[in-house]
Structures are given as C-alpha cells and as structure tokens.
Design a protein around this motif. Structure first.
Motif, PDB file in Angstrom:
ATOM      1  N   MET A  16      33.951  30.767 -48.248  1.00 20.16           N
ATOM      2  CA  MET A  16      32.719  30.086 -48.643  1.00 20.16           C
ATOM      3  C   MET A  16      32.770  28.655 -48.123  1.00 20.16           C
ATOM      4  N   THR A  17      31.627  27.978 -48.145  1.00 17.29           N
ATOM      5  CA  THR A  17      31.590  26.564 -47.765  1.00 17.29           C
ATOM      6  C   THR A  17      31.351  25.720 -49.012  1.00 17.29           C
ATOM      7  N   LEU A  18      31.604  24.442 -48.887  1.00 21.25           N
ATOM      8  CA  LEU A  18      31.366  23.523 -50.006  1.00 21.25           C
ATOM      9  C   LEU A  18      29.890  23.482 -50.394  1.00 21.25           C
ATOM     10  N   GLU A  19      29.020  23.882 -49.475  1.00 19.90           N
ATOM     11  CA  GLU A  19      27.578  23.886 -49.742  1.00 19.90           C
ATOM     12  C   GLU A  19      27.098  25.149 -50.452  1.00 19.90           C
ATOM     13  N   ALA A  20      27.942  26.168 -50.509  1.00 18.27           N
ATOM     14  CA  ALA A  20      27.567  27.407 -51.201  1.00 18.27           C
ATOM     15  C   ALA A  20      27.399  27.129 -52.686  1.00 18.27           C
ATOM     16  N   THR A  21      26.599  27.956 -53.336  1.00 19.79           N
ATOM     17  CA  THR A  21      26.396  27.768 -54.772  1.00 19.79           C
ATOM     18  C   THR A  21      27.432  28.559 -55.567  1.00 19.79           C
ATOM     19  N   LEU A  22      27.541  28.164 -56.805  1.00 22.88           N
ATOM     20  CA  LEU A  22      28.434  28.858 -57.717  1.00 22.88           C
ATOM     21  C   LEU A  22      28.033  30.327 -57.836  1.00 22.88           C
ATOM     22  N   ARG A  23      26.754  30.585 -57.908  1.00 21.64           N
ATOM     23  CA  ARG A  23      26.275  31.965 -58.029  1.00 21.64           C
ATOM     24  C   ARG A  23      26.625  32.801 -56.797  1.00 21.64           C
ATOM     25  N   GLN A  24      26.400  32.250 -55.600  1.00 19.83           N
ATOM     26  CA  GLN A  24      26.743  32.967 -54.369  1.00 19.83           C
ATOM     27  C   GLN A  24      28.236  33.317 -54.354  1.00 19.83           C
ATOM     28  N   THR A  25      29.035  32.380 -54.786  1.00 20.29           N
ATOM     29  CA  THR A  25      30.486  32.578 -54.779  1.00 20.29           C
ATOM     30  C   THR A  25      30.896  33.638 -55.791  1.00 20.29           C
ATOM     31  N   ASN A  62      31.440  22.780 -68.707  1.00 17.35           N
ATOM     32  CA  ASN A  62      30.038  22.426 -68.460  1.00 17.35           C
ATOM     33  C   ASN A  62      29.140  23.398 -69.208  1.00 17.35           C
ATOM     34  N   PRO A  63      29.116  23.308 -70.540  1.00 20.51           N
ATOM     35  CA  PRO A  63      28.356  24.283 -71.326  1.00 20.51           C
ATOM     36  C   PRO A  63      26.853  24.268 -71.030  1.00 20.51           C
ATOM     37  N   ASN A  64      26.370  23.204 -70.414  1.00 21.26           N
ATOM     38  CA  ASN A  64      24.953  23.135 -70.056  1.00 21.26           C
ATOM     39  C   ASN A  64      24.633  24.010 -68.841  1.00 21.26           C
ATOM     40  N   VAL A  65      25.681  24.514 -68.151  1.00 25.30           N
ATOM     41  CA  VAL A  65      25.475  25.381 -66.997  1.00 25.30           C
ATOM     42  C   VAL A  65      25.654  26.832 -67.444  1.00 25.30           C
ATOM     43  N   SER A  66      24.544  27.497 -67.687  1.00 25.26           N
ATOM     44  CA  SER A  66      24.584  28.920 -68.032  1.00 25.26           C
ATOM     45  C   SER A  66      24.626  29.715 -66.730  1.00 25.26           C
ATOM     46  N   PHE A  67      24.857  31.003 -66.851  1.00 28.02           N
ATOM     47  CA  PHE A  67      24.889  31.817 -65.641  1.00 28.02           C
ATOM     48  C   PHE A  67      23.569  31.707 -64.876  1.00 28.02           C
ATOM     49  N   ASP A  68      22.480  31.589 -65.601  1.00 29.00           N
ATOM     50  CA  ASP A  68      21.162  31.461 -64.962  1.00 29.00           C
ATOM     51  C   ASP A  68      21.027  30.175 -64.150  1.00 29.00           C
ATOM     52  N   GLN A  69      21.902  29.202 -64.428  1.00 28.35           N
ATOM     53  CA  GLN A  69      21.839  27.907 -63.738  1.00 28.35           C
ATOM     54  C   GLN A  69      22.830  27.798 -62.577  1.00 28.35           C
ATOM     55  N   THR A  70      23.653  28.824 -62.373  1.00 36.89           N
ATOM     56  CA  THR A  70      24.723  28.723 -61.376  1.00 36.89           C
ATOM     57  C   THR A  70      24.210  28.579 -59.944  1.00 36.89           C
ATOM     58  N   HIS A  71      22.966  28.941 -59.700  1.00 35.07           N
ATOM     59  CA  HIS A  71      22.417  28.787 -58.348  1.00 35.07           C
ATOM     60  C   HIS A  71      22.145  27.313 -58.015  1.00 35.07           C
ATOM     61  N   LYS A  72      22.225  26.432 -59.010  1.00 33.91           N
ATOM     62  CA  LYS A  72      21.977  24.999 -58.802  1.00 33.91           C
ATOM     63  C   LYS A  72      23.253  24.201 -58.568  1.00 33.91           C
ATOM     64  N   VAL A  73      24.398  24.830 -58.760  1.00 36.01           N
ATOM     65  CA  VAL A  73      25.682  24.120 -58.654  1.00 36.01           C
ATOM     66  C   VAL A  73      26.335  24.428 -57.305  1.00 36.01           C
ATOM     67  N   LYS A  74      26.664  23.384 -56.552  1.00 38.63           N
ATOM     68  CA  LYS A  74      27.360  23.541 -55.271  1.00 38.63           C
ATOM     69  C   LYS A  74      28.869  23.595 -55.522  1.00 38.63           C
ATOM     70  N   LEU A  75      29.580  24.291 -54.664  1.00 38.26           N
ATOM     71  CA  LEU A  75      31.036  24.373 -54.808  1.00 38.26           C
ATOM     72  C   LEU A  75      31.698  23.006 -54.693  1.00 38.26           C
ATOM     73  N   ALA A  76      31.063  22.096 -53.988  1.00 37.09           N
ATOM     74  CA  ALA A  76      31.600  20.736 -53.882  1.00 37.09           C
ATOM     75  C   ALA A  76      31.741  20.092 -55.256  1.00 37.09           C
ATOM     76  N   ASP A  77      30.989  20.588 -56.252  1.00 35.59           N
ATOM     77  CA  ASP A  77      31.034  20.028 -57.608  1.00 35.59           C
ATOM     78  C   ASP A  77      32.035  20.733 -58.515  1.00 35.59           C
TER      79      ASP A  77
END
Length: 146
Positions: A16-25, A62-77
């Motif tokens: 994966m790349t650092l730009e990939a999302t948590l959900r993609q990963t 990061n309890p504010n990040v639900s599975f539904d929100q994982t598409h907003k998180v980049k692996l860089a984070d």
C-alpha cells in the motif's frame, strides 16, 4: 548465496502507499488474509510495514473513527508501532537471516531506497530445510545437474 535468489518481486507483493485509506488497507489485508503489508512512500521507497496490530491500536486510540469513517483516514496518519527494517539487494545473507528471525518478511530496497520486493521468512526456512535434508545447497544441486 545472493538475496535475489529469495526475492518476491514488487509486482507480486501486496503493498500500500501512505496515501491509501485505512478502509482500502483493511479490505486488501482481509482479501489476501495478510497480517502485515509493506507501505511505500510517494517515490516508491519503503516507508515501513503496517500490521493488524497497528490498525487495531489506531482504532482503539481514535474512538471517533468508526469503521464507516475509515475511508477518510490516510495511512500516513496511522502509527506503525514496529520498525521493520529493510535490506539492500546487495546485503549479505547474515543480515537477511537476522531480520527474518523477527519479521515475517524482509523488505528489499535498491541503492536509491526504492522498494523492489520482499523475502519471506518461509522461503528462507524452506531453503534451509532442503539444504539440511539433501546436505547440499541449491547452488550445488544446480551445478551437479548442469
């Protein structure tokens, strides 16, 4: 013995790349049933190895990040808690084996730090098994056959 003998080339590695999302990963790791994947930077360099544990700790912290929100998180984070090291393609076997003892796979880089593939611990063990059982290295067997 040359490390290239064991190399699984980049084209055959799920990374994966650092730009990939948590959900993609998460989806890719689930699909391939992997517990860890190499992460590449924007230049194709090895940036680290992300594990299931890293993903779990991120979700816990990061309890504010639900599975539904994982598409907003980049692996860089996402913090990578283990510093899995890479070896250069021209490294010696001792360096490779030393890392393989504590890593499921060892990332391999070229002289410009570009990721070129991995060496799986299981491939090293398989090779060692063949050497122990036959009493010859693969190089010796190839010379005898050639």
């Amino acid at each position: 013995m040359n490390i290239a003998f064991f190399l699984l080339p980049k084209q055959e590695v799920v990374c994966m790349t650092l730009e990939a999302t948590l959900r993609q990963t998460l989806e890719r790791m689930e699909h391939h049933r992997y517990t860890a994947v190499p992460i590449l930077d924007h230049n194709g360099g090895y940036a680290g190895t992300l594990t299931e544990g890293d993903l779990l700790w991120f979700m816990k912290n990061n309890p504010n990040v639900s599975f539904d929100q994982t598409h907003k998180v980049k692996l860089a984070d996402v913090e990578m808690r283990l510093a899995n090291k890479a070896v250069s393609i021209d490294a010696n076997m001792e360096d490779l084996v030393s890392l393989a003892k504590v890593q499921n796979f060892v990332p391999v880089i070229d002289d410009m730090n570009r990721f070129i593939g991995i060496v799986r611990r299981s491939d090293i063990i398989d090779y060692c098994e063949k050497v122990i059982v036959s009493g010859k290295s693969v190089d010796e067997e190839e010379m005898a056959a050639g």
